[in-house]
Design a protein around this motif. Structure first.
Motif, short mmCIF file in Angstrom:
data_model
loop_
_atom_site.label_atom_id
_atom_site.label_comp_id
_atom_site.label_asym_id
_atom_site.label_seq_id
_atom_site.Cartn_x
_atom_site.Cartn_y
_atom_site.Cartn_z
N GLU A 136 13.17 -7.46 18.65
CA GLU A 136 13.07 -6.99 17.28
C GLU A 136 11.60 -6.92 16.87
N ILE A 137 11.26 -5.87 16.13
CA ILE A 137 9.90 -5.67 15.64
C ILE A 137 9.96 -5.37 14.16
N ALA A 138 9.20 -6.11 13.38
CA ALA A 138 9.06 -5.83 11.95
C ALA A 138 7.57 -5.61 11.69
N PHE A 139 7.24 -4.51 11.05
CA PHE A 139 5.82 -4.17 10.85
C PHE A 139 5.66 -3.44 9.53
N THR A 140 4.42 -3.28 9.13
CA THR A 140 4.13 -2.51 7.92
C THR A 140 3.21 -1.35 8.25
N PHE A 141 3.31 -0.32 7.42
CA PHE A 141 2.41 0.83 7.54
C PHE A 141 2.04 1.28 6.14
N ALA A 142 0.97 2.03 6.04
CA ALA A 142 0.52 2.55 4.74
C ALA A 142 1.31 3.81 4.43
N PRO A 143 2.11 3.81 3.36
CA PRO A 143 2.94 4.98 3.06
C PRO A 143 2.11 6.18 2.66
N GLY A 144 2.47 7.33 3.19
CA GLY A 144 1.72 8.56 2.90
C GLY A 144 2.11 9.18 1.59
N THR A 145 1.71 8.55 0.48
CA THR A 145 2.04 9.05 -0.86
C THR A 145 0.80 9.61 -1.53
N MET A 146 0.99 10.48 -2.49
CA MET A 146 -0.14 11.08 -3.20
C MET A 146 -0.94 10.01 -3.95
N LEU A 147 -0.24 9.05 -4.57
CA LEU A 147 -0.93 8.00 -5.31
C LEU A 147 -1.86 7.22 -4.40
N LEU A 148 -1.39 6.87 -3.22
CA LEU A 148 -2.23 6.10 -2.30
C LEU A 148 -3.43 6.92 -1.85
N LYS A 149 -3.24 8.21 -1.63
CA LYS A 149 -4.36 9.06 -1.24
C LYS A 149 -5.41 9.12 -2.34
N ILE A 150 -4.97 9.18 -3.60
CA ILE A 150 -5.91 9.20 -4.72
C ILE A 150 -6.68 7.89 -4.80
N MET A 151 -5.97 6.77 -4.59
CA MET A 151 -6.62 5.46 -4.62
C MET A 151 -7.65 5.34 -3.50
N HIS A 152 -7.35 5.90 -2.34
CA HIS A 152 -8.30 5.86 -1.23
C HIS A 152 -9.54 6.67 -1.56
N TYR B 185 -2.14 -2.89 -4.17
CA TYR B 185 -1.47 -3.16 -2.90
C TYR B 185 -0.28 -2.22 -2.75
N LYS B 186 -0.32 -1.36 -1.71
CA LYS B 186 0.77 -0.44 -1.41
C LYS B 186 1.03 -0.53 0.09
N SER B 187 2.20 -1.00 0.46
CA SER B 187 2.52 -1.12 1.88
C SER B 187 4.02 -0.98 2.07
N GLN B 188 4.41 -0.52 3.24
CA GLN B 188 5.83 -0.30 3.50
C GLN B 188 6.23 -1.03 4.78
N ALA B 189 7.32 -1.78 4.68
CA ALA B 189 7.82 -2.54 5.82
C ALA B 189 8.93 -1.77 6.52
N MET B 190 8.96 -1.88 7.84
CA MET B 190 10.04 -1.31 8.64
C MET B 190 10.44 -2.30 9.71
N GLY B 191 11.72 -2.43 9.91
CA GLY B 191 12.24 -3.29 10.96
C GLY B 191 13.05 -2.47 11.95
#
Length: 227
Positions: A154-170, A217-223
């Motif tokens: 099993e692997i649980a990890f996070t990635f940076a979601p590709g949303t417009m809001l996050l792109k603006i913050m970057h 803080y914007k992050s997305q978890a996937m398992g």
């Protein structure tokens, strides 16, 4: 063989956390007072850690867990308190030094500095990677998942979601002086990631996908799991 972009990202992270941001991250991951923005990041990280831990068994005696990108060690400590034998690895010697000092001595945690893809780390029941893949593009994230897929159930990890809001913050973050910037995170579109996993990781299924948003803080978890 790791790609050139993967190696370059690792080098930037090592430099940043060991030479620029060790004290800031030591404070952020403690209970000392921090600024309002950092407080939202702390709250988001606490929520994300709780989410990832909720995907693990409450009793982990007899299980091995890899904490990939362990930082100052909070998740590794929590997993070890459940009985897991933990290998906790990070690119930053400074952060691992902090983690080692914070950890109770009676817990089974093997602290390492190095590459989270290293096959010499062994075989695991669980791999958890909290906010350690957010600095890598989709190609390199898939490379890391492939490296773990033959050695974990099993692997649980996070990635940076590709949303417009996050792109603006970057984009706004680029206004800060270069020396004050953290290494760039690389947003990934959730649907693209799911497609890549379905196409390239035969026999692996997605268990959950959940986003955490707290101020900056914007992050997305996937398992994902085998079978």
């Amino acid at each position: 063989m790791a790609s050139t972009s993967y190696q370059e990202s690792r080098t930037r992270l090592e430099t940043y956390f060991d030479q620029t941001a060790r004290k800031a991250w030591e404070d952020l991951t403690s209970d000392v007072p921090v600024s309002g923005i950092r407080a939202t990041v702390r709250a988001g990280r606490d929520e994300m850690r709780a989410l990832l831990l909720s995907s693990l068994p409450t009793d982990m005696h007899g299980m091995r867990l890899l904490d990939a990108g362990c930082g100052t060690g909070a998740l590794a400590i929590s997993a070890a308190e459940r009985g897991a034998d933990v290998i906790a690895i990070d690119v930053s010697q400074g952060l691992v030094d902090v983690a080692r000092k914070r950890a109770p001595k009676n817990l089974s945690i093997d602290w390492r500095v190095g590459d989270m893809r290293n096959r010499d780390l062994g075989i695991f029941d669980h791999v958890v990677a909290m906010d350690s893949l957010i600095h890598y593009d989709l190609h390199d994230v898939m490379g890391v998942l492939h490296a773990w897929s033959g050695r974990a159930n099993e692997i649980a990890f996070t990635f940076a979601p590709g949303t417009m809001l996050l792109k603006i913050m970057h984009a706004a973050g680029k206004a800060f002086p270069r020396d004050d910037r953290s290494p760039a995170i690389k947003p990934i579109v959730e649907s693209r990631l799911k497609q890549e996993i379905e196409a390239e990781m035969e026999g692996w299924n997605m268990n959950f996908c959940q986003r955490v948003s707290s101020g900056f803080y914007k992050s997305q978890a996937m398992g994902i799991s085998r079978g």
